[in-house]
Design a protein around this motif. Structure first.
Motif, PDB file in Angstrom:
ATOM      1  N   PRO A   4       0.611  -1.130  -0.051  1.00 11.80           N
ATOM      2  CA  PRO A   4       0.070  -0.049  -0.187  1.00 11.80           C
ATOM      3  C   PRO A   4       0.798   1.291   0.146  1.00 11.80           C
ATOM      4  O   PRO A   4       2.030   1.381   0.598  1.00 11.80           O
ATOM      5  N   VAL A   5       0.382   2.216  -0.699  1.00 20.73           N
ATOM      6  CA  VAL A   5       0.988   3.539  -0.743  1.00 20.73           C
ATOM      7  C   VAL A   5       0.924   4.286   0.816  1.00 20.73           C
ATOM      8  O   VAL A   5       1.525   4.758   1.316  1.00 20.73           O
ATOM      9  N   LEU A   6      -0.541   3.967   1.237  1.00 17.90           N
ATOM     10  CA  LEU A   6      -0.860   4.854   2.402  1.00 17.90           C
ATOM     11  C   LEU A   6      -1.811   3.773   3.209  1.00 17.90           C
ATOM     12  O   LEU A   6      -2.666   3.051   2.594  1.00 17.90           O
ATOM     13  N   ILE A   7      -1.325   3.935   4.428  1.00 19.19           N
ATOM     14  CA  ILE A   7      -2.104   3.034   5.288  1.00 19.19           C
ATOM     15  C   ILE A   7      -2.781   3.867   6.490  1.00 19.19           C
ATOM     16  O   ILE A   7      -1.943   4.611   7.251  1.00 19.19           O
ATOM     17  N   SER A  20      -3.450  11.721  -5.799  1.00 16.44           N
ATOM     18  CA  SER A  20      -3.343  10.681  -6.755  1.00 16.44           C
ATOM     19  C   SER A  20      -2.689   9.510  -6.210  1.00 16.44           C
ATOM     20  O   SER A  20      -1.239   9.728  -5.646  1.00 16.44           O
ATOM     21  N   PHE A  21      -3.147   8.455  -6.334  1.00 19.22           N
ATOM     22  CA  PHE A  21      -2.186   6.972  -6.285  1.00 19.22           C
ATOM     23  C   PHE A  21      -2.117   6.230  -7.227  1.00 19.22           C
ATOM     24  O   PHE A  21      -3.025   5.822  -8.079  1.00 19.22           O
ATOM     25  N   ASP A  22      -0.723   5.744  -7.715  1.00 15.69           N
ATOM     26  CA  ASP A  22      -0.515   5.205  -8.683  1.00 15.69           C
ATOM     27  C   ASP A  22       0.247   4.135  -8.501  1.00 15.69           C
ATOM     28  O   ASP A  22       1.338   3.927  -7.747  1.00 15.69           O
ATOM     29  N   THR A  29      -0.709  -8.620  -3.284  1.00 22.88           N
ATOM     30  CA  THR A  29      -1.519  -9.643  -2.915  1.00 22.88           C
ATOM     31  C   THR A  29      -2.786  -9.241  -3.001  1.00 22.88           C
ATOM     32  O   THR A  29      -3.490  -8.379  -3.028  1.00 22.88           O
ATOM     33  N   GLN A  30      -3.762 -10.206  -3.075  1.00 24.31           N
ATOM     34  CA  GLN A  30      -5.261 -10.169  -3.157  1.00 24.31           C
ATOM     35  C   GLN A  30      -5.721  -9.196  -2.125  1.00 24.31           C
ATOM     36  O   GLN A  30      -5.452  -9.393  -0.915  1.00 24.31           O
ATOM     37  N   ARG A  31      -6.644  -8.328  -2.717  1.00 19.90           N
ATOM     38  CA  ARG A  31      -7.299  -7.251  -1.836  1.00 19.90           C
ATOM     39  C   ARG A  31      -6.538  -6.202  -1.054  1.00 19.90           C
ATOM     40  O   ARG A  31      -6.926  -5.698  -0.343  1.00 19.90           O
ATOM     41  N   SER A  32      -5.347  -6.180  -1.383  1.00 23.40           N
ATOM     42  CA  SER A  32      -4.355  -5.281  -1.012  1.00 23.40           C
ATOM     43  C   SER A  32      -4.442  -3.921  -1.892  1.00 23.40           C
ATOM     44  O   SER A  32      -4.458  -4.085  -2.927  1.00 23.40           O
ATOM     45  N   GLY A  33      -4.800  -2.716  -0.956  1.00 25.63           N
ATOM     46  CA  GLY A  33      -5.205  -1.595  -1.816  1.00 25.63           C
ATOM     47  C   GLY A  33      -4.042  -0.646  -1.866  1.00 25.63           C
ATOM     48  O   GLY A  33      -2.913  -0.815  -1.232  1.00 25.63           O
ATOM     49  N   LEU A  34      -4.038   0.298  -2.747  1.00 28.16           N
ATOM     50  CA  LEU A  34      -2.946   1.379  -2.819  1.00 28.16           C
ATOM     51  C   LEU A  34      -3.186   2.034  -1.585  1.00 28.16           C
ATOM     52  O   LEU A  34      -2.338   2.685  -1.114  1.00 28.16           O
ATOM     53  N   LEU A  35      -4.343   2.347  -1.200  1.00 20.77           N
ATOM     54  CA  LEU A  35      -4.918   2.909   0.105  1.00 20.77           C
ATOM     55  C   LEU A  35      -5.471   2.069   0.860  1.00 20.77           C
ATOM     56  O   LEU A  35      -6.696   1.355   0.425  1.00 20.77           O
ATOM     57  N   VAL A  36      -5.117   1.727   2.185  1.00 19.44           N
ATOM     58  CA  VAL A  36      -5.771   0.770   3.116  1.00 19.44           C
ATOM     59  C   VAL A  36      -6.398   1.629   4.151  1.00 19.44           C
ATOM     60  O   VAL A  36      -5.309   2.304   4.857  1.00 19.44           O
ATOM     61  N   LEU A  58      -8.760   0.986  -3.736  1.00 14.41           N
ATOM     62  CA  LEU A  58      -9.081   1.304  -2.091  1.00 14.41           C
ATOM     63  C   LEU A  58      -9.829   0.216  -1.191  1.00 14.41           C
ATOM     64  O   LEU A  58     -10.847  -0.423  -1.784  1.00 14.41           O
ATOM     65  N   THR A  59      -9.043  -0.368  -0.351  1.00 15.60           N
ATOM     66  CA  THR A  59      -9.424  -1.186   0.661  1.00 15.60           C
ATOM     67  C   THR A  59      -9.997  -0.818   1.935  1.00 15.60           C
ATOM     68  O   THR A  59      -9.034   0.123   2.468  1.00 15.60           O
ATOM     69  N   LEU A  60     -11.070  -1.055   2.241  1.00  7.30           N
ATOM     70  CA  LEU A  60     -11.576  -0.456   3.720  1.00  7.30           C
ATOM     71  C   LEU A  60     -12.056  -1.743   4.554  1.00  7.30           C
ATOM     72  O   LEU A  60     -12.801  -2.464   4.224  1.00  7.30           O
TER      73      LEU A  60
END
Length: 186
Positions: A4-7, A20-22, A29-36, A58-60
């Protein structure tokens, strides 16, 4: 590195706007977000861009709040994956070119979720992961009760526009879809 870029973890309130998140299309890994975000009582993410995620934009996890007016494009898996939400509103987002699903509102166990998915544009959702229905959906609800899905525009989904699997009391109102591979609603 596919991380993730940011947690954001275990806080009462957080607000992000205009970022912006790239993911550079680096596999994750599965369901890992750029932003968590995990256990955020009131999360606001607005006017942000998410691109080329190695899994999810985005994973919440156990979050409430508003996800509004964001743009998601070129996700290997999904634009947004929310699990065990607490009154989450997902509104007026643009979702394009996802490998398996667009917006996912899920629960670990069946229960009241009270999420609202309204006024989003979702298009070009593939089913790269295959399967018998868990992939290829514009909006996917799994075990989440009391969800309102209203006024969304859905185009070119490999399987279904809106899939409700084991969610109770779900309202699906005034959505419009064009060109799905299987059924408009499941």
């Amino acid at each position: 590195s596919g991380q993730p870029v940011l947690i954001i973890n275990n806080i009462a309130r957080a607000e992000l706007a205009g970022l912006s998140f790239d993911g550079l299309d680096i596999p994750a890994t599965q369901r890992s977000g750029l932003l968590v975000a995990v256990s955020v009582g009131e999360l606001t993410v607005s006017d942000c861009a998410f691109a080329k995620a190695g899994s999810v934009g985005l994973t919440l996890d156990r979050c409430g709040g508003r996800i509004t007016a964001n743009r998601f494009r070129d996700m290997r898996d999904a634009a947004l994956f929310a699990i065990d939400s607490k009154g989450l509103t997902v509104e007026q987002n643009r979702v394009e070119d996802c490998g398996n699903n667009g917006i996912q509102i899920w629960r670990n166990q069946a229960g009241d979720d009270a999420s609202i998915v309204r006024g989003n544009q979702v298009q070009r959702i593939r089913t790269d992961g295959g399967g018998s229905g868990q992939n290829g959906n514009g909006i996917s609800v799994f075990r989440a009760g009391g969800v309102i899905i209203e006024g969304n525009q859905l185009r070119d989904c490999a399987l279904t526009f809106i899939r409700n699997n084991s969610g109770s009391g779900v309202q699906i109102l005034g959505n419009q879809g064009r060109r799905c591979g299987e059924a408009a609603l499941y």
